[in-house]
Design a protein around this motif. Structure first.
Motif, PDB file in Angstrom:
ATOM      1  N   PHE A 218       0.845  -1.197   0.000  1.00  0.00           N
ATOM      2  CA  PHE A 218       0.000   0.000   0.000  1.00  0.00           C
ATOM      3  C   PHE A 218       0.879   1.246   0.000  1.00  0.00           C
ATOM      4  O   PHE A 218       0.626   2.195  -0.758  1.00  0.00           O
ATOM      5  CB  PHE A 218      -0.921  -0.010   1.232  1.00  0.00           C
ATOM      6  CG  PHE A 218      -1.989   1.046   1.217  1.00  0.00           C
ATOM      7  CD1 PHE A 218      -1.685   2.395   1.385  1.00  0.00           C
ATOM      8  CD2 PHE A 218      -3.313   0.696   1.053  1.00  0.00           C
ATOM      9  CE1 PHE A 218      -2.661   3.365   1.369  1.00  0.00           C
ATOM     10  CE2 PHE A 218      -4.315   1.665   1.042  1.00  0.00           C
ATOM     11  CZ  PHE A 218      -3.982   3.002   1.202  1.00  0.00           C
ATOM     12  N   ARG A 219       1.910   1.254   0.837  1.00  0.00           N
ATOM     13  CA  ARG A 219       2.803   2.407   0.905  1.00  0.00           C
ATOM     14  C   ARG A 219       3.506   2.648  -0.427  1.00  0.00           C
ATOM     15  O   ARG A 219       3.639   3.798  -0.878  1.00  0.00           O
ATOM     16  CB  ARG A 219       3.841   2.199   2.015  1.00  0.00           C
ATOM     17  CG  ARG A 219       3.251   2.250   3.409  1.00  0.00           C
ATOM     18  CD  ARG A 219       4.150   1.573   4.432  1.00  0.00           C
ATOM     19  NE  ARG A 219       5.409   2.260   4.622  1.00  0.00           N
ATOM     20  CZ  ARG A 219       6.404   1.792   5.387  1.00  0.00           C
ATOM     21  NH1 ARG A 219       6.282   0.611   5.984  1.00  0.00           N
ATOM     22  NH2 ARG A 219       7.513   2.478   5.536  1.00  0.00           N
ATOM     23  N   VAL A 220       3.937   1.575  -1.079  1.00  0.00           N
ATOM     24  CA  VAL A 220       4.610   1.725  -2.361  1.00  0.00           C
ATOM     25  C   VAL A 220       3.654   2.276  -3.410  1.00  0.00           C
ATOM     26  O   VAL A 220       3.985   3.211  -4.158  1.00  0.00           O
ATOM     27  CB  VAL A 220       5.191   0.372  -2.819  1.00  0.00           C
ATOM     28  CG1 VAL A 220       5.779   0.498  -4.222  1.00  0.00           C
ATOM     29  CG2 VAL A 220       6.270  -0.094  -1.851  1.00  0.00           C
ATOM     30  N   LEU A 221       2.449   1.731  -3.479  1.00  0.00           N
ATOM     31  CA  LEU A 221       1.465   2.193  -4.460  1.00  0.00           C
ATOM     32  C   LEU A 221       1.040   3.630  -4.191  1.00  0.00           C
ATOM     33  O   LEU A 221       0.640   4.350  -5.115  1.00  0.00           O
ATOM     34  CB  LEU A 221       0.244   1.271  -4.441  1.00  0.00           C
ATOM     35  CG  LEU A 221       0.490  -0.167  -4.927  1.00  0.00           C
ATOM     36  CD1 LEU A 221      -0.731  -1.030  -4.678  1.00  0.00           C
ATOM     37  CD2 LEU A 221       0.855  -0.177  -6.403  1.00  0.00           C
ATOM     38  N   ALA A 222       1.136   4.071  -2.943  1.00  0.00           N
ATOM     39  CA  ALA A 222       0.765   5.447  -2.596  1.00  0.00           C
ATOM     40  C   ALA A 222       1.715   6.464  -3.204  1.00  0.00           C
ATOM     41  O   ALA A 222       1.401   7.664  -3.228  1.00  0.00           O
ATOM     42  CB  ALA A 222       0.720   5.612  -1.077  1.00  0.00           C
ATOM     43  N   LEU A 223       2.864   6.020  -3.695  1.00  0.00           N
ATOM     44  CA  LEU A 223       3.795   6.948  -4.337  1.00  0.00           C
ATOM     45  C   LEU A 223       3.158   7.641  -5.537  1.00  0.00           C
ATOM     46  O   LEU A 223       3.481   8.791  -5.849  1.00  0.00           O
ATOM     47  CB  LEU A 223       5.058   6.211  -4.786  1.00  0.00           C
ATOM     48  CG  LEU A 223       6.062   5.843  -3.692  1.00  0.00           C
ATOM     49  CD1 LEU A 223       7.116   4.896  -4.226  1.00  0.00           C
ATOM     50  CD2 LEU A 223       6.702   7.090  -3.116  1.00  0.00           C
ATOM     51  N   VAL A 224       2.241   6.958  -6.219  1.00  0.00           N
ATOM     52  CA  VAL A 224       1.620   7.535  -7.417  1.00  0.00           C
ATOM     53  C   VAL A 224       0.769   8.755  -7.067  1.00  0.00           C
ATOM     54  O   VAL A 224       0.993   9.851  -7.605  1.00  0.00           O
ATOM     55  CB  VAL A 224       0.809   6.476  -8.175  1.00  0.00           C
ATOM     56  CG1 VAL A 224       0.111   7.107  -9.385  1.00  0.00           C
ATOM     57  CG2 VAL A 224       1.704   5.331  -8.613  1.00  0.00           C
ATOM     58  N   PRO A 225      -0.228   8.644  -6.161  1.00  0.00           N
ATOM     59  CA  PRO A 225      -0.978   9.857  -5.805  1.00  0.00           C
ATOM     60  C   PRO A 225      -0.128  10.896  -5.082  1.00  0.00           C
ATOM     61  O   PRO A 225      -0.389  12.099  -5.203  1.00  0.00           O
ATOM     62  CB  PRO A 225      -2.109   9.340  -4.906  1.00  0.00           C
ATOM     63  CG  PRO A 225      -1.647   8.021  -4.407  1.00  0.00           C
ATOM     64  CD  PRO A 225      -0.804   7.459  -5.496  1.00  0.00           C
ATOM     65  N   LEU A 226       0.901  10.460  -4.358  1.00  0.00           N
ATOM     66  CA  LEU A 226       1.747  11.427  -3.657  1.00  0.00           C
ATOM     67  C   LEU A 226       2.482  12.338  -4.638  1.00  0.00           C
ATOM     68  O   LEU A 226       2.732  13.508  -4.332  1.00  0.00           O
ATOM     69  CB  LEU A 226       2.754  10.706  -2.759  1.00  0.00           C
ATOM     70  CG  LEU A 226       2.229  10.173  -1.424  1.00  0.00           C
ATOM     71  CD1 LEU A 226       3.315   9.409  -0.683  1.00  0.00           C
ATOM     72  CD2 LEU A 226       1.686  11.304  -0.555  1.00  0.00           C
ATOM     73  N   LEU A 227       2.821  11.828  -5.802  1.00  0.00           N
ATOM     74  CA  LEU A 227       3.487  12.666  -6.797  1.00  0.00           C
ATOM     75  C   LEU A 227       2.597  13.829  -7.216  1.00  0.00           C
ATOM     76  O   LEU A 227       3.073  14.931  -7.484  1.00  0.00           O
ATOM     77  CB  LEU A 227       3.872  11.823  -8.023  1.00  0.00           C
ATOM     78  CG  LEU A 227       5.094  10.931  -7.861  1.00  0.00           C
ATOM     79  CD1 LEU A 227       5.207   9.959  -9.023  1.00  0.00           C
ATOM     80  CD2 LEU A 227       6.367  11.766  -7.744  1.00  0.00           C
ATOM     81  N   GLU A 228       1.295  13.594  -7.268  1.00  0.00           N
ATOM     82  CA  GLU A 228       0.393  14.689  -7.592  1.00  0.00           C
ATOM     83  C   GLU A 228       0.150  15.574  -6.374  1.00  0.00           C
ATOM     84  O   GLU A 228       0.063  16.799  -6.491  1.00  0.00           O
ATOM     85  CB  GLU A 228      -0.935  14.153  -8.112  1.00  0.00           C
ATOM     86  CG  GLU A 228      -1.864  15.263  -8.584  1.00  0.00           C
ATOM     87  CD  GLU A 228      -3.098  14.749  -9.311  1.00  0.00           C
ATOM     88  OE1 GLU A 228      -3.935  15.584  -9.666  1.00  0.00           O
ATOM     89  OE2 GLU A 228      -3.206  13.525  -9.517  1.00  0.00           O
ATOM     90  N   LEU A 229       0.042  14.976  -5.204  1.00  0.00           N
ATOM     91  CA  LEU A 229      -0.172  15.759  -3.985  1.00  0.00           C
ATOM     92  C   LEU A 229       1.020  16.645  -3.662  1.00  0.00           C
ATOM     93  O   LEU A 229       0.897  17.600  -2.893  1.00  0.00           O
ATOM     94  CB  LEU A 229      -0.457  14.819  -2.810  1.00  0.00           C
ATOM     95  CG  LEU A 229      -1.802  14.087  -2.862  1.00  0.00           C
ATOM     96  CD1 LEU A 229      -1.849  12.967  -1.835  1.00  0.00           C
ATOM     97  CD2 LEU A 229      -2.953  15.067  -2.619  1.00  0.00           C
ATOM     98  N   ALA A 230       2.173  16.328  -4.242  1.00  0.00           N
ATOM     99  CA  ALA A 230       3.376  17.129  -4.023  1.00  0.00           C
ATOM    100  C   ALA A 230       3.480  18.295  -4.990  1.00  0.00           C
ATOM    101  O   ALA A 230       4.463  19.029  -4.971  1.00  0.00           O
ATOM    102  CB  ALA A 230       4.620  16.254  -4.167  1.00  0.00           C
ATOM    103  N   GLY A 231       2.468  18.502  -5.833  1.00  0.00           N
ATOM    104  CA  GLY A 231       2.574  19.496  -6.885  1.00  0.00           C
ATOM    105  C   GLY A 231       2.390  20.924  -6.460  1.00  0.00           C
ATOM    106  O   GLY A 231       2.684  21.837  -7.230  1.00  0.00           O
ATOM    107  N   ASN A 232       1.917  21.168  -5.239  1.00  0.00           N
ATOM    108  CA  ASN A 232       1.613  22.550  -4.845  1.00  0.00           C
ATOM    109  C   ASN A 232       2.033  22.822  -3.396  1.00  0.00           C
ATOM    110  O   ASN A 232       1.224  23.253  -2.580  1.00  0.00           O
ATOM    111  CB  ASN A 232       0.101  22.788  -5.003  1.00  0.00           C
ATOM    112  CG  ASN A 232      -0.244  24.256  -5.072  1.00  0.00           C
ATOM    113  OD1 ASN A 232       0.611  25.092  -5.313  1.00  0.00           O
ATOM    114  ND2 ASN A 232      -1.504  24.574  -4.859  1.00  0.00           N
ATOM    115  N   PRO A 233       3.285  22.552  -3.042  1.00  0.00           N
ATOM    116  CA  PRO A 233       3.690  22.632  -1.632  1.00  0.00           C
ATOM    117  C   PRO A 233       3.846  24.047  -1.101  1.00  0.00           C
ATOM    118  O   PRO A 233       4.006  24.236   0.105  1.00  0.00           O
ATOM    119  CB  PRO A 233       5.036  21.902  -1.616  1.00  0.00           C
ATOM    120  CG  PRO A 233       5.583  22.122  -2.982  1.00  0.00           C
ATOM    121  CD  PRO A 233       4.397  22.115  -3.896  1.00  0.00           C
ATOM    122  N   ALA A 234       3.816  25.061  -1.970  1.00  0.00           N
ATOM    123  CA  ALA A 234       3.977  26.433  -1.489  1.00  0.00           C
ATOM    124  C   ALA A 234       2.680  26.999  -0.927  1.00  0.00           C
ATOM    125  O   ALA A 234       2.697  28.009  -0.233  1.00  0.00           O
ATOM    126  CB  ALA A 234       4.485  27.330  -2.617  1.00  0.00           C
TER     127      ALA A 234
END
Length: 610
Positions: A218-234
């Motif tokens: 589950f943690r490994v597969l979560a890398l995919v949505p995390l890449l999008e969730l990381a798009g606006n960190p400011a």
């Protein structure tokens, strides 16, 4: 960029101190290994939740600045000293785990941190575009009020969205360091994203060392949505962190099931899961179904300990959510904004009921059909808005992911039905919570941003039985290939080449040369070199001053976003308001009997409240 990295080091120290303190104390009380079976990133995220809640309590009494930072720091150090023996053992365990990670992987995680800090700087020459629109509307103004005054009575009368109290605003106020740095930081989301990547990449390492658990997959597969969730960190938006904590909680829920089956003491892990789930709910009520995980944990522990376990969970729930309820009551007069039917108080600063009803209807209608009036959407019914909503949803990458995941689930059922059934039975609380989360999202307010965490989790859970069945080759034989370091390098490269600032959550990952262009801008001198040290500041807003009955009110000269304009600022009003005392700290109240005209504040986001 350097200021971001330094702030992350301080945040990491402080939040890890609180998180380790929690698991070490529970370990001592339960006779267990404390946080030995809990990913270190999850422990640090737990500390972030605890610091945020503590700051929420402090904001009831004081502005969040230097004094609040000192209180949080001294309290953390004091508790660590009192529990120093257990904490020393916990730190030794952490050191052993870090030694096993290896210098190559640690180095790649360091590069990942640098890339995320570069992302978090923002793109200064298009500053209006790398913030979520609501950040200028009420996120940043809410943080500014907390920094300057703490909690202000009746603030929602001044501007209704300021009553949307999220405990995500508390750490932003605490770690902005507005009292110290020239350009106050907005880097908490970037810090959270970094920890989330460390959490997910830890799953890769577990698989590399022979792990076969669904929680690691589950943690490994979560890398995919995390890449999008990381798009606006400011941007200090609340949707991304709510989705991140949803994924972390569900992955840890799988881990709890696995540890419980092995007879391992799970109470420290239970506490981490419960704290993170409650914090996610305090950030955004759209993830309310995460409380099902807490309920299952409480019930399972009740079967072992009896009523004592329920008492402990009840105290935890109250302790985590109480500052949100109290702040909401002070800001709007209602314990849960914008639920007008939950109305036990009659304070003089209470917002008029019709405004809450209007705001709630507007949020729900916007989630179904944008740029349509609430009356039109509600009167049209389900078959009026659903076809348009479905067309928009089908065009999103997450819809395609769900469709593919469902296809994989159905097709693999022909070959691995027993594996599917065993996985569903084993992890039923996680599947139940995710399905309930998606259902709740669709019924309440089906705007993609609100339910992204549950939608991504559903896609992961649909393919999880198949992935668990397929991964049969002992990955322990592949340790020499350093797959964990390779995975970290891949994530870093994707982040370096991905576009984030102007792309909305839910539209997928778009690749660009943005960050390479940023380096070129620095070399040519077009981009001021101060951004190597500082973070890009919030957009500046020209504000117009207008005298009210007993105070002066400001309005942005253009648009609806106040950002950090002089306080008090609002783009529009529902009712005439007045100051409750001599200071802004005394708050505001509505004047229902005042003349109907609002002068320059007549233009409203959702027309006139009815």
């Amino acid at each position: 960029m350097i200021s971001i990295l330094l702030s992350w080091l301080y945040m990491g120290f402080l939040t890890t101190l609180y998180g380790l303190g929690t698991v070490s104390r529970l370990g001592r009380l339960t006779g267990s290994n404390g946080g030995a079976g809990i990913p270190l990133a999850a422990i640090t995220l737990t500390g972030l939740a605890e610091v945020s809640v503590l700051t929420g309590y402090l904001s009831l009494w004081m502005p969040i600045g230097l004094t609040a930072n000192l209180i949080v720091l001294i309290l953390g150090l004091g508790l660590a000293y009192l529990d120093r023996v257990a904490l020393r053992l916990e730190l030794a365990s952490v050191g052993e785990r870090l030694q096993k990670v290896g210098p190559l992987t640690l180095g790649m995680l360091g590069v990942l941190a640098v890339v995320l800090s570069l992302t978090s700087v923002g793109k200064p020459w298009i500053a209006q575009q790398f913030f979520n629109f609501d950040s200028g509307l009420y996120h940043v103004p809410s943080i500014y009020w907390i920094e300057q005054y703490g909690t202000v009575s009746g603030l929602g009368n001044l501007f209704a969205p300021l009553s949307v109290d999220s405990l995500w605003f508390q750490p932003y106020a605490l770690f902005s360091f507005a009292w110290f740095v020239k350009y106050p930081l907005h880097a908490v989301l970037g810090f959270t994203v970094l920890l989330a990547f460390c959490f997910a990449l830890g799953g890769v390492r577990e698989l590399c060392t022979g792990g076969r658990n669904a929680s690691d997959l589950f943690r490994v597969l979560a890398l995919v949505p995390l890449l999008e969730l990381a798009g606006n960190p400011a941007s200090p938006t609340t949707d991304e962190p709510a989705a991140i904590f949803t994924l972390v909680v569900l992955a840890l829920g799988c881990r709890y099931v696995e540890q419980a089956e092995k007879g391992i003491e799970t109470r420290p892990l239970q506490a981490v899961i419960a704290v993170l789930a409650l914090f996610a709910v305090a950030i955004k009520l759209s993830v309310l179904p995460l409380l099902l995980v807490v309920a299952v944990l409480a019930w399972q522990q009740f079967r072992v300990e009896g009523p004592r376990a329920l008492g402990g969970y009840a105290l935890l729930v109250l302790g985590m959510l109480m500052p949100k309820f109290i702040r909401s009551t002070i800001l709007s007069g209602y314990p849960v904004y914008p639920l007008a039917d939950l109305d036990p108080f009659n304070f003089d600063w209470k917002m008029p009921r019709e405004i809450l009803v209007w705001e709630k209807r507007s949020i729900e209608s916007w989630a179904k059909m944008q740029f349509r009036s609430p009356e039109e959407v509600s009167n049209g019914g389900f078959w009026f808005w659903f076809p348009d909503w479905l067309e928009n949803f089908k065009a999103t990458p997450i819809a395609l992911c769900l469709l593919v995941a469902l296809g994989v689930f159905l097709f693999s059922g022909l070959f691995a039905f027993k594996q599917q059934r065993a996985t569903l039975r084993r992890y039923w609380p996680i599947y139940l919570t995710t399905v309930a989360g998606v259902t709740y999202w669709f019924v309440a307010a089906p705007f993609l941003r609100f339910g992204y965490g549950f939608l991504a989790a559903l896609a992961i859970l649909l393919v999880l039985p198949t992935v668990t069945w397929v991964v049969t080759v002992p990955l322990a034989r592949m340790q020499s290939s350093r797959l964990d370091a390779v995975a970290a390098a891949l994530v870093t490269g994707l982040l370096l080449l991905s576009e984030g600032e102007a792309v909305k959550l839910g539209t997928g990952i778009t690749f660009t040369r943005h960050y390479l262009e940023t380096i070129e801008q620095l070399q040519t001198g077009y981009l001021p070199r101060r951004y190597l040290l500082y973070q890009a500041d919030y957009p500046k807003v020209a504000a117009e001053a207008f005298p009210m009955r007993n105070f002066q009110l400001y309005r942005p000269a253009t648009g609806q976003q106040c950002w950090k304009a002089p306080l008090p600022c609002t783009p529009y009003l529902h009712k005439q308001v007045e100051q409750r005392g001599d200071s802004l700290k005394d708050g505001f109240r509505a004047r229902p009997d005042a003349p109907g005209t609002l002068g320059p504040f007549d233009g409203q986001r959702f027309n006139q409240a009815k």
